[in-house]
Structures are given as C-alpha cells and as structure tokens.
Design an enzyme around this catalytic site. Structure first.
Site, PDB file in Angstrom:
ATOM      1  N   ARG A 141      10.723  -5.795   4.907  1.00 36.86           N
ATOM      2  CA  ARG A 141      10.916  -4.077   4.962  1.00 36.86           C
ATOM      3  C   ARG A 141      11.215  -3.446   5.623  1.00 36.86           C
ATOM      4  O   ARG A 141      12.178  -4.082   6.948  1.00 36.86           O
ATOM      5  CB  ARG A 141       9.451  -3.964   5.599  1.00 36.86           C
ATOM      6  CG  ARG A 141       9.210  -2.743   5.261  1.00 36.86           C
ATOM      7  CD  ARG A 141       7.571  -2.223   4.918  1.00 36.86           C
ATOM      8  NE  ARG A 141       6.680  -2.676   6.155  1.00 36.86           N
ATOM      9  CZ  ARG A 141       5.242  -2.478   6.080  1.00 36.86           C
ATOM     10  NH1 ARG A 141       4.633  -1.545   5.111  1.00 36.86           N
ATOM     11  NH2 ARG A 141       5.036  -3.046   7.518  1.00 36.86           N
ATOM     12  N   LYS A 150       0.407  -1.355  -0.115  1.00 38.40           N
ATOM     13  CA  LYS A 150      -0.346   0.270   0.190  1.00 38.40           C
ATOM     14  C   LYS A 150       1.138   1.373  -0.119  1.00 38.40           C
ATOM     15  O   LYS A 150       0.333   1.703  -1.062  1.00 38.40           O
ATOM     16  CB  LYS A 150      -1.042  -0.183   1.374  1.00 38.40           C
ATOM     17  CG  LYS A 150      -2.081  -0.772   1.472  1.00 38.40           C
ATOM     18  CD  LYS A 150      -2.950  -1.015   2.302  1.00 38.40           C
ATOM     19  CE  LYS A 150      -2.256  -0.548   3.407  1.00 38.40           C
ATOM     20  NZ  LYS A 150      -2.039  -1.490   4.334  1.00 38.40           N
ATOM     21  N   ARG A 204      -1.228  -8.338  13.750  1.00 37.97           N
ATOM     22  CA  ARG A 204      -1.817  -7.642  12.857  1.00 37.97           C
ATOM     23  C   ARG A 204      -2.223  -8.205  11.689  1.00 37.97           C
ATOM     24  O   ARG A 204      -3.779  -7.583  11.245  1.00 37.97           O
ATOM     25  CB  ARG A 204      -0.520  -6.892  12.103  1.00 37.97           C
ATOM     26  CG  ARG A 204      -0.069  -5.523  13.241  1.00 37.97           C
ATOM     27  CD  ARG A 204       1.681  -5.103  12.491  1.00 37.97           C
ATOM     28  NE  ARG A 204       1.380  -4.876  11.437  1.00 37.97           N
ATOM     29  CZ  ARG A 204       2.473  -4.516  10.580  1.00 37.97           C
ATOM     30  NH1 ARG A 204       3.781  -4.732  10.819  1.00 37.97           N
ATOM     31  NH2 ARG A 204       2.639  -3.811   9.949  1.00 37.97           N
ATOM     32  N   ARG A 227      11.068  -1.443  11.766  1.00 33.69           N
ATOM     33  CA  ARG A 227      10.246  -1.233  11.952  1.00 33.69           C
ATOM     34  C   ARG A 227       9.361  -2.148  13.333  1.00 33.69           C
ATOM     35  O   ARG A 227       9.389  -3.463  13.437  1.00 33.69           O
ATOM     36  CB  ARG A 227       8.450  -1.146  12.027  1.00 33.69           C
ATOM     37  CG  ARG A 227       8.773   0.709  11.045  1.00 33.69           C
ATOM     38  CD  ARG A 227       7.738   0.888   9.888  1.00 33.69           C
ATOM     39  NE  ARG A 227       5.999   0.071  10.549  1.00 33.69           N
ATOM     40  CZ  ARG A 227       5.361   0.162   9.679  1.00 33.69           C
ATOM     41  NH1 ARG A 227       4.890   0.845   8.620  1.00 33.69           N
ATOM     42  NH2 ARG A 227       4.170  -0.586  10.053  1.00 33.69           N
TER      43      ARG A 227
HETATM   44  P1  ADP Z   1       0.343  -0.638   7.897  1.00 28.70           P
HETATM   45  O1  ADP Z   1      -0.466  -0.844   7.210  1.00 28.70           O
HETATM   46  O2  ADP Z   1       1.989  -1.927   7.335  1.00 28.70           O
HETATM   47  O3  ADP Z   1       0.220  -1.897   9.459  1.00 28.70           O
HETATM   48  P2  ADP Z   1       0.403   1.457   9.261  1.00 28.70           P
HETATM   49  O4  ADP Z   1       1.529   2.585   9.149  1.00 28.70           O
HETATM   50  O5  ADP Z   1      -0.928   1.814   8.407  1.00 28.70           O
HETATM   51  O6  ADP Z   1       1.496  -0.224   8.511  1.00 28.70           O
HETATM   52  O7  ADP Z   1      -0.233   1.103  10.746  1.00 28.70           O
HETATM   53  C1  ADP Z   1       1.420   0.768  12.120  1.00 28.70           C
HETATM   54  C2  ADP Z   1       0.133   0.866  12.507  1.00 28.70           C
HETATM   55  O8  ADP Z   1      -0.125   2.365  13.355  1.00 28.70           O
HETATM   56  C3  ADP Z   1      -0.918   0.021  13.242  1.00 28.70           C
HETATM   57  O9  ADP Z   1      -0.892  -1.394  13.218  1.00 28.70           O
HETATM   58  C4  ADP Z   1      -1.545   0.329  14.361  1.00 28.70           C
HETATM   59  O10 ADP Z   1      -1.512   0.144  15.019  1.00 28.70           O
HETATM   60  C5  ADP Z   1      -1.948   1.364  13.599  1.00 28.70           C
HETATM   61  N1  ADP Z   1      -2.559   2.712  13.241  1.00 28.70           N
HETATM   62  C6  ADP Z   1      -2.787   2.492  11.676  1.00 28.70           C
HETATM   63  N2  ADP Z   1      -3.820   3.576  11.560  1.00 28.70           N
HETATM   64  C7  ADP Z   1      -4.588   3.123  11.937  1.00 28.70           C
HETATM   65  C8  ADP Z   1      -6.162   3.466  12.009  1.00 28.70           C
HETATM   66  N3  ADP Z   1      -6.990   3.742  11.198  1.00 28.70           N
HETATM   67  N4  ADP Z   1      -6.559   2.833  13.377  1.00 28.70           N
HETATM   68  C9  ADP Z   1      -6.187   2.072  14.709  1.00 28.70           C
HETATM   69  N5  ADP Z   1      -5.532   2.424  14.536  1.00 28.70           N
HETATM   70  C10 ADP Z   1      -4.213   2.364  13.397  1.00 28.70           C
END
Ligand code: ADP
Length: 216
Positions: A127, A13, A171, A160
């Site tokens: 990653r 993404k 996740r 990360r």
């Molecule tokens: P990825 O898509 O690889 O999981 P992100 O950077 O989008 O990575 O998200 C990292 C973390 O940030 C998620 O695992 C969650 O803990 C938190 N997070 C991100 N976006 C949201 C959201 N919309 N609602 C709740 N938690 C979020």
C-alpha cells in the site's frame, strides 16, 4: 444510509468506502483519517493519537469516542454516514449505540469484509498513500498512472509508517483480540452482512451493493 464498514486492516475497507460514499452521497467518517488530519494540523489530540498510531496500538477510547460524538454533531451526517475504522472494540460499539440512541437514529447495515491473513499482509505491504491528499494506491493492484505520483493532485506516494511489517503484525493482533469481537456484537443484533474481500475492488463493491439491496 447509515453504514459501518468493518474488516481487518488492509482488507480494502478504504477502497470500498470511497465507492460507497459515491453511490450513496454520504460522508465518509474514517477515524484513522481524522487522527491523521488532527496531527497534520498540529493539534494536541493529533500529537497524542500519533504516538499510539505509530506503535500500531489503538488510540484510547475516550479520545476516539469524543471525536466521533463531535463528528456526528455536524449537519452533513443528516443524510447518513459511512464509518470506516470505527467502532474498533466493544466499548466503542457501545458508545456509538448511545450516541445514535440520543440522536434517535439507527444503523442500516454493518458490513464485514474479510480475507485470509497472508493476503492482508501482502496488501498492506504494497500500500502507498499520497502524502498530500491521502488517496490510497497499491504497487500491484492499484497503480498510479505515473509511478510514485498521485493521479489526483501530483503528490508524492509514500508508505505509511504503520504499514511497516512489525507494526502490521501488532495491528493484526489487536484486530483479532479487540475488533473481531465487535462482529459478534452486531451479529447478535442481527445487523451484519458478510462480504468476501479476496477478489478485486470492483467485485467486492458489487457484492456489497447486492447485499445492501437485499436488506431493503
Ligand atoms: P487501518 O484500517 O488500515 O488500520 P486506519 O486508518 O483505520 O487504518 O487506522 C490507523 C490507526 O489509527 C490505527 O492503527 C489506530 O492506531 C488508529 N485508529 C483509527 N481508528 C481508531 C479507533 N476507532 N479507535 C482507536 N484507534 C483508532
């Protein structure tokens, strides 16, 4: 263009988002990036979010929705936006509907990129991100020019801590339980485009651009 980019963690993404925002000249709204910035700036919200993020859990909806409401009140979103990582459950999707309805605007597309779980785990474990600017690399498929160093600003590349194996499993479970149903939510509204994310970044982008072209 007002776009939501969906898909399991690690499906690409972020890479697709970078290409789309260049193509359409729209701001990239990644709730994950916003939380990481808030933490870097030592804000209270950032510290709370960090607790959830390191456990691989979702940050509570009230915090997340408020952050999005605030972000959508900024002037740069007038030309459109690309959401990446939001909405992540049905409650957030409903909250976004309300925020957009109040602003009198509609989504143009919801793009869902998908790939099999084994491939996703392989991608996440390889990653690496720049510790200063957050640019994303992969040890096999998107190598920097100099190993361990960011091409853009010379920052050190790190893994990360939520990309560690046990956290990744959590996740993925949360994705299946909470985020995958959001696809059904948009499917009912007839606004979703399905993209196969098993190939290269360039091929995924070509498919996305083709699908968006067909919408108009
Ligand atoms: P990825 O898509 O690889 O999981 P992100 O950077 O989008 O990575 O998200 C990292 C973390 O940030 C998620 O695992 C969650 O803990 C938190 N997070 C991100 N976006 C949201 C959201 N919309 N609602 C709740 N938690 C979020």
């Amino acid at each position: 263009m007002r776009i939501i980019l969906m898909g399991p963690p690690g499906v690409g993404k972020g890479s697709e988002a970078e290409l789309l925002i260049k193509s359409f000249q729209i701001p990239h709204i990644s709730t994950g990036d916003i939380f990481r910035e808030l933490y870097k700036d030592r804000t209270t919200v950032g510290k709370i979010a960090k607790e959830y993020i390191s456990r691989g859990e979702l940050v509570p909806d009230d915090i997340t929705n408020e952050i999005v409401r605030h972000r959508l009140s900024q002037p740069d979103v007038k030309k459109g936006f690309l959401f990446d990582g939001y909405p992540r459950n049905i409650e957030q999707a409903k909250a976004l509907d309300e925020i957009l309805a109040k602003k009198g605007c509609k989504l143009d597309a919801v793009i869902n990129i998908d790939a099999p779980e084994e491939q996703i785990v392989e991608r996440i474990s390889g990653r690496r991100v720049c510790s200063t600017c957050g640019a994303v690399y992969h040890i096999h498929s998107k190598k920097p020019q100099v190993e361990g160093i960011c091409d853009l600003d010379g920052g050190q590349l790190i893994q990360r801590n939520d990309d560690m194996p046990e956290t990744v499993q959590r996740r993925l479970r949360i994705y299946k339980d909470q985020t995958a149903p959001v696809i059904g939510y948009y499917q009912e509204k007839g606004a979703i485009v399905y993209i196969d994310g098993t190939s290269t970044i360039a091929h995924t982008h070509a498919q996305v651009m083709k699908a968006l072209g067909e919408l108009n």
